[in-house]
Design a protein around this motif. Structure first.
Motif: not given
Length: 129
Positions: A71-74, A104-107
Motif C-alpha cells: 500500500v503506497d503513499g505519496e 492509499n487512495d485506492e484502498v
C-alpha cells in the motif's frame, strides 16, 4: 537468535522483526482499512501484516499463495523511491512472490475494488495449483 520464519533473511531477521513490530503499531489509515478486510482470511487464505521476506518487510503477505500486497503513499511517487520499489519488486518476484500495489487512495476510497482484485489474484493461485 530466536526462531525465524523461512522467508526472512537469517542475518537481519532480529532487526527486521523489531522494525515490523513497530510498523504494525503505526500502520497508516489505508493499511488499517485493508488489514480489517485481509484479517478475515479472504478465500480461506491467511495474510500476515508487516512480514519480513529477505531483507524487506512486506506490508501484507500471503505466504501460501505467494502474494505480497503493498500500500503506497505519496512518497512512492519520488524517483528514488520508485527505483527502490522496483528493486524490491524484482527481489520478491525472483523469490516466487507476485507483488500487487495499491495507492492509499485506492484502498481508502475504493476498498471493494481492491478486495475484488485481490480475490482475482488468489483465484489465479488456485488455478495454478
Amino acid at each position: 537468535m530466536g526462531q525465524s520464519f523461512k522467508t526472512a533473511s537469517p542475518l537481519s531477521y532480529d532487526l527486521l522483526k523489531e522494525y515490523a513490530r513497530k510498523n504494525r503499531k503505526e500502520m497508516t489509515q489505508a493499511e488499517q482499512i485493508l488489514w480489517e478486510s485481509l484479517r478475515k482470511n479472504i478465500n480461506s487464505y491467511k495474510f500476515r501484516r508487516q512480514h519480513p521476506i529477505g531483507d524487506y518487510i512486506a506490508d501484507f503477505a500471503c505466504v501460501t499463495a505467494k502474494i505480497v500486497i503493498e500500500v503506497d503513499g505519496e512518497y512512492h511517487n519520488k524517483p528514488q523511491q520508485q527505483q527502490d520499489d522496483l528493486w524490491r519488486t524484482n527481489f520478491l518476484e525472483r523469490n516466487g512472490f507476485r507483488v500487487i500495489r495499491f495507492s492509499n487512495d485506492e484502498v481508502i476510497y475504493n476498498l471493494s475494488a481492491v478486495i475484488n482484485y485481490i480475490k482475482e489474484e488468489l483465484s489465479k493461485t488456485e488455478d495454478e495449483q
